[in-house]
Design a protein around this motif. Structure first.
Motif, PDB file in Angstrom:
ATOM      1  N   LYS A 278     -97.032  -7.190 -85.121  1.00  0.00           N
ATOM      2  CA  LYS A 278     -96.024  -6.144 -85.192  1.00  0.00           C
ATOM      3  C   LYS A 278     -94.658  -6.664 -84.730  1.00  0.00           C
ATOM      4  O   LYS A 278     -94.551  -7.355 -83.712  1.00  0.00           O
ATOM      5  CB  LYS A 278     -96.430  -4.951 -84.328  1.00  0.00           C
ATOM      6  CG  LYS A 278     -97.526  -4.101 -84.959  1.00  0.00           C
ATOM      7  CD  LYS A 278     -97.747  -2.819 -84.177  1.00  0.00           C
ATOM      8  CE  LYS A 278     -98.710  -1.894 -84.903  1.00  0.00           C
ATOM      9  NZ  LYS A 278     -98.162  -1.415 -86.194  1.00  0.00           N
ATOM     10  N   GLY A 279     -93.630  -6.336 -85.512  1.00  0.00           N
ATOM     11  CA  GLY A 279     -92.266  -6.659 -85.123  1.00  0.00           C
ATOM     12  C   GLY A 279     -92.076  -8.128 -84.800  1.00  0.00           C
ATOM     13  O   GLY A 279     -92.555  -9.013 -85.513  1.00  0.00           O
ATOM     14  N   ASP A 280     -91.393  -8.395 -83.672  1.00  0.00           N
ATOM     15  CA  ASP A 280     -91.139  -9.771 -83.252  1.00  0.00           C
ATOM     16  C   ASP A 280     -92.043 -10.183 -82.091  1.00  0.00           C
ATOM     17  O   ASP A 280     -91.707 -11.077 -81.316  1.00  0.00           O
ATOM     18  CB  ASP A 280     -89.671  -9.948 -82.856  1.00  0.00           C
ATOM     19  CG  ASP A 280     -89.261  -9.083 -81.665  1.00  0.00           C
ATOM     20  OD1 ASP A 280     -90.057  -8.203 -81.252  1.00  0.00           O
ATOM     21  OD2 ASP A 280     -88.149  -9.281 -81.149  1.00  0.00           O
ATOM     22  N   SER A 281     -93.205  -9.531 -81.977  1.00  0.00           N
ATOM     23  CA  SER A 281     -94.072  -9.771 -80.824  1.00  0.00           C
ATOM     24  C   SER A 281     -94.538 -11.232 -80.734  1.00  0.00           C
ATOM     25  O   SER A 281     -94.557 -11.813 -79.642  1.00  0.00           O
ATOM     26  CB  SER A 281     -95.273  -8.825 -80.841  1.00  0.00           C
ATOM     27  OG  SER A 281     -95.962  -8.899 -82.084  1.00  0.00           O
ATOM     28  N   LEU A 282     -94.913 -11.832 -81.856  1.00  0.00           N
ATOM     29  CA  LEU A 282     -95.374 -13.222 -81.788  1.00  0.00           C
ATOM     30  C   LEU A 282     -94.232 -14.155 -81.409  1.00  0.00           C
ATOM     31  O   LEU A 282     -94.428 -15.094 -80.629  1.00  0.00           O
ATOM     32  CB  LEU A 282     -95.991 -13.649 -83.118  1.00  0.00           C
ATOM     33  CG  LEU A 282     -96.540 -15.085 -83.141  1.00  0.00           C
ATOM     34  CD1 LEU A 282     -97.618 -15.289 -82.096  1.00  0.00           C
ATOM     35  CD2 LEU A 282     -97.071 -15.446 -84.527  1.00  0.00           C
ATOM     36  N   GLN A 283     -93.037 -13.910 -81.930  1.00  0.00           N
ATOM     37  CA  GLN A 283     -91.906 -14.757 -81.563  1.00  0.00           C
ATOM     38  C   GLN A 283     -91.610 -14.645 -80.070  1.00  0.00           C
ATOM     39  O   GLN A 283     -91.295 -15.649 -79.416  1.00  0.00           O
ATOM     40  CB  GLN A 283     -90.664 -14.377 -82.370  1.00  0.00           C
ATOM     41  CG  GLN A 283     -89.496 -15.350 -82.189  1.00  0.00           C
ATOM     42  CD  GLN A 283     -89.830 -16.748 -82.685  1.00  0.00           C
ATOM     43  OE1 GLN A 283     -90.082 -16.939 -83.867  1.00  0.00           O
ATOM     44  NE2 GLN A 283     -89.834 -17.723 -81.790  1.00  0.00           N
ATOM     45  N   LYS A 284     -91.709 -13.446 -79.517  1.00  0.00           N
ATOM     46  CA  LYS A 284     -91.509 -13.274 -78.071  1.00  0.00           C
ATOM     47  C   LYS A 284     -92.502 -14.120 -77.289  1.00  0.00           C
ATOM     48  O   LYS A 284     -92.156 -14.742 -76.284  1.00  0.00           O
ATOM     49  CB  LYS A 284     -91.655 -11.802 -77.689  1.00  0.00           C
ATOM     50  CG  LYS A 284     -90.487 -10.918 -78.074  1.00  0.00           C
ATOM     51  CD  LYS A 284     -90.726  -9.484 -77.628  1.00  0.00           C
ATOM     52  CE  LYS A 284     -89.562  -8.594 -77.981  1.00  0.00           C
ATOM     53  NZ  LYS A 284     -89.801  -7.171 -77.587  1.00  0.00           N
ATOM     54  N   ALA A 285     -93.737 -14.138 -77.755  1.00  0.00           N
ATOM     55  CA  ALA A 285     -94.752 -14.933 -77.065  1.00  0.00           C
ATOM     56  C   ALA A 285     -94.442 -16.412 -77.166  1.00  0.00           C
ATOM     57  O   ALA A 285     -94.541 -17.158 -76.180  1.00  0.00           O
ATOM     58  CB  ALA A 285     -96.133 -14.640 -77.647  1.00  0.00           C
ATOM     59  N   MET A 286     -94.042 -16.876 -78.356  1.00  0.00           N
ATOM     60  CA  MET A 286     -93.735 -18.299 -78.532  1.00  0.00           C
ATOM     61  C   MET A 286     -92.514 -18.729 -77.730  1.00  0.00           C
ATOM     62  O   MET A 286     -92.378 -19.903 -77.365  1.00  0.00           O
ATOM     63  CB  MET A 286     -93.534 -18.618 -80.016  1.00  0.00           C
ATOM     64  CG  MET A 286     -94.792 -18.482 -80.870  1.00  0.00           C
ATOM     65  SD  MET A 286     -96.101 -19.679 -80.474  1.00  0.00           S
ATOM     66  CE  MET A 286     -97.183 -18.701 -79.409  1.00  0.00           C
ATOM     67  N   ASP A 287     -91.618 -17.793 -77.434  1.00  0.00           N
ATOM     68  CA  ASP A 287     -90.424 -18.104 -76.648  1.00  0.00           C
ATOM     69  C   ASP A 287     -90.658 -17.993 -75.146  1.00  0.00           C
ATOM     70  O   ASP A 287     -89.771 -18.327 -74.354  1.00  0.00           O
ATOM     71  CB  ASP A 287     -89.278 -17.162 -77.041  1.00  0.00           C
ATOM     72  CG  ASP A 287     -88.750 -17.430 -78.445  1.00  0.00           C
ATOM     73  OD1 ASP A 287     -88.995 -18.535 -78.971  1.00  0.00           O
ATOM     74  OD2 ASP A 287     -88.108 -16.530 -79.017  1.00  0.00           O
ATOM     75  N   SER A 288     -91.838 -17.524 -74.746  1.00  0.00           N
ATOM     76  CA  SER A 288     -92.117 -17.303 -73.331  1.00  0.00           C
ATOM     77  C   SER A 288     -92.818 -18.519 -72.726  1.00  0.00           C
ATOM     78  O   SER A 288     -93.000 -19.543 -73.387  1.00  0.00           O
ATOM     79  CB  SER A 288     -92.987 -16.057 -73.153  1.00  0.00           C
ATOM     80  OG  SER A 288     -94.323 -16.342 -73.519  1.00  0.00           O
ATOM     81  N   THR A 289     -93.217 -18.394 -71.466  1.00  0.00           N
ATOM     82  CA  THR A 289     -93.929 -19.490 -70.786  1.00  0.00           C
ATOM     83  C   THR A 289     -95.328 -19.073 -70.361  1.00  0.00           C
ATOM     84  O   THR A 289     -95.949 -19.731 -69.535  1.00  0.00           O
ATOM     85  CB  THR A 289     -93.143 -19.943 -69.543  1.00  0.00           C
ATOM     86  OG1 THR A 289     -92.962 -18.822 -68.670  1.00  0.00           O
ATOM     87  CG2 THR A 289     -91.791 -20.524 -69.933  1.00  0.00           C
ATOM     88  N   CYS A 290     -95.845 -17.989 -70.944  1.00  0.00           N
ATOM     89  CA  CYS A 290     -97.170 -17.519 -70.551  1.00  0.00           C
ATOM     90  C   CYS A 290     -98.256 -18.366 -71.200  1.00  0.00           C
ATOM     91  O   CYS A 290     -98.012 -19.097 -72.151  1.00  0.00           O
ATOM     92  CB  CYS A 290     -97.348 -16.056 -70.934  1.00  0.00           C
ATOM     93  SG  CYS A 290     -97.358 -15.762 -72.725  1.00  0.00           S
ATOM     94  N   MET A 291     -99.477 -18.260 -70.663  1.00  0.00           N
ATOM     95  CA  MET A 291    -100.605 -18.991 -71.230  1.00  0.00           C
ATOM     96  C   MET A 291    -101.798 -18.068 -71.395  1.00  0.00           C
ATOM     97  O   MET A 291    -102.175 -17.326 -70.484  1.00  0.00           O
ATOM     98  CB  MET A 291    -100.994 -20.165 -70.339  1.00  0.00           C
ATOM     99  CG  MET A 291    -100.018 -21.347 -70.384  1.00  0.00           C
ATOM    100  SD  MET A 291     -99.901 -22.134 -72.010  1.00  0.00           S
ATOM    101  CE  MET A 291    -101.502 -22.915 -72.119  1.00  0.00           C
ATOM    102  N   PHE A 292    -102.396 -18.092 -72.591  1.00  0.00           N
ATOM    103  CA  PHE A 292    -103.657 -17.451 -72.905  1.00  0.00           C
ATOM    104  C   PHE A 292    -103.648 -15.956 -72.610  1.00  0.00           C
ATOM    105  O   PHE A 292    -102.695 -15.274 -72.946  1.00  0.00           O
ATOM    106  CB  PHE A 292    -104.803 -18.185 -72.221  1.00  0.00           C
ATOM    107  CG  PHE A 292    -104.853 -19.657 -72.555  1.00  0.00           C
ATOM    108  CD1 PHE A 292    -104.340 -20.127 -73.764  1.00  0.00           C
ATOM    109  CD2 PHE A 292    -105.393 -20.574 -71.687  1.00  0.00           C
ATOM    110  CE1 PHE A 292    -104.377 -21.464 -74.095  1.00  0.00           C
ATOM    111  CE2 PHE A 292    -105.436 -21.923 -72.005  1.00  0.00           C
ATOM    112  CZ  PHE A 292    -104.934 -22.378 -73.209  1.00  0.00           C
ATOM    113  N   ASP A 293    -104.690 -15.407 -71.968  1.00  0.00           N
ATOM    114  CA  ASP A 293    -104.727 -13.954 -71.799  1.00  0.00           C
ATOM    115  C   ASP A 293    -103.706 -13.462 -70.774  1.00  0.00           C
ATOM    116  O   ASP A 293    -103.456 -12.269 -70.664  1.00  0.00           O
ATOM    117  CB  ASP A 293    -106.135 -13.474 -71.441  1.00  0.00           C
ATOM    118  CG  ASP A 293    -106.694 -14.131 -70.196  1.00  0.00           C
ATOM    119  OD1 ASP A 293    -106.001 -14.976 -69.593  1.00  0.00           O
ATOM    120  OD2 ASP A 293    -107.842 -13.791 -69.823  1.00  0.00           O
TER     121      ASP A 293
END
Length: 344
Positions: A278-293
């Motif tokens: 949905k929306g830009d949710s995956l891009q937000k994740a790829m731009d972040s520094t989080c890992m896995f769950d």
């Protein structure tokens, strides 16, 4: 792929990487990417993801579903592979069940584990990772590949000693009983031409610079496919333990498992993907520094309970038996029936 790499990723500084479970959405004989509109398709698939999955799928899938079997509740993408069957000595077939992977969010019902990594488990490298776009789709591998020299890099099997086993990898089915089942691994290309959301063969708009296994640093994207996208990968654990008695195996000593395509070597393994975040949710994740769950609970992705994942499903579009002992693979006429019809 080494499980040690994954363990180190949990403690080493790293850019975003997603690893999450998706429970089974459906097991049926349709393929909206390769055979849109065909009911049934040529062979059975196991499908996970959003419930917009249907015989034909167009447009932005992320806007069309009401539930998803994936841990991240903004992910309405669909992911699917062929189905594994056991072939008995008398020529009948039984579907091999799927079971949950190690270190997931809970008791995921079947399905597969999905990865969106960047360069590897430890770094984002120097390139920006561009998320897939609405309408994007692709495949890897082919049901027509029938020899080892044509096997696709990144499509591998692991004979599991435990759920944590991650090596060695082989390009064909394991030849000995596997104590904890067989893991099928599907790694997709990660370089995009920057123009086409699809291509006639569902592959030419992407390019793979990883020439061996997945989850390892890949070479730079070529000028023809300059955009680095997430490294998408699936892991499916096929629970072959009930078939480990060698007295059930072929008398010539060969291994007894076949894909729903009819392939008993393993070279025809393949996978399909239709983007539906949905929306830009995956891009937000790829731009972040989080890992896995740890990327869930709004950091930055929304997530859901395993009970919610397991409750999502779609009705089958095909009325045919796929469970129990079958005289032939679904869509593949048995030799006994062929002989009867020939002699009629």
């Amino acid at each position: 792929m080494k499980w040690l790499i994954l363990a180190l990723a949990l403690v080493a500084p790293s850019q975003a990487g997603l690893r999450f479970g998706c429970s089974t959405l459906s097991i049926q004989r349709i393929d909206p990417l390769v055979e849109p509109g065909s009911v049934p398709s040529a062979h059975v698939h196991q499908i996970v993801g959003g419930n917009a999955f249907n015989v034909t799928m167009t447009g932005d899938i992320g806007t069309k579903g009401s539930c998803t079997t994936c841990f991240f509740s903004e992910d309405f993408s669909n992911y699917w592979t062929a189905v594994l069957y056991f072939k008995a000595r008398n020529g009948t077939y039984k579907r091999v069940p799927i079971y949950d992977n190690a270190q997931l969010e809970g008791d995921v019902s079947g399905g597969m584990t999905v990865y969106y990594t960047q360069v590897d488990f430890n770094t984002n490298g120097k390139d920006k990772i561009t998320a897939f776009k609405p309408g994007f789709r692709m495949t890897v591998g082919s049901p027509t590949i029938n020899s080892k020299n044509k096997a696709v890099a990144g499509l591998r099997y692991t004979c599991l000693q435990t759920k944590l086993t991650r090596f060695p990898e082989t390009v064909e089915f394991p030849t000995q009983p596997c104590p904890a089942g067989i893991m099928a691994e599907h790694h997709f290309p990660a370089c995009w031409d920057g123009k086409n959301l699809d291509s006639p063969n569902h592959q030419d708009h992407m390019y793979d610079t990883a020439k061996d296994s997945g989850f390892a640093p890949a070479g730079p994207c070529p000028a023809s496919h300059p955009i680095r996208m997430p490294q998408l990968a699936y892991e499916t654990l096929w629970d072959t333990r009930q078939f480990n008695d060698k007295s059930l195996w072929p008398t010539d000593g060969s291994q007894p498992f076949v894909w729903s395509t009819g392939d008993g070597e393993g070279y025809s393994t393949h996978a399909d993907y239709v983007f539906g975040w949905k929306g830009d949710s995956l891009q937000k994740a790829m731009d972040s520094t989080c890992m896995f769950d740890a990327c869930g609970n709004g950091k930055p992705l929304q997530s859901q309970s395993v009970a919610q994942m397991n409750a999502c499903s779609v009705k089958s579009s095909v009325n045919e038996p796929i469970e129990g002992w079958l005289d032939a693979l679904p869509g593949k006429q048995s030799m006994h029936k062929q002989k009867r019809e020939f002699n009629a």
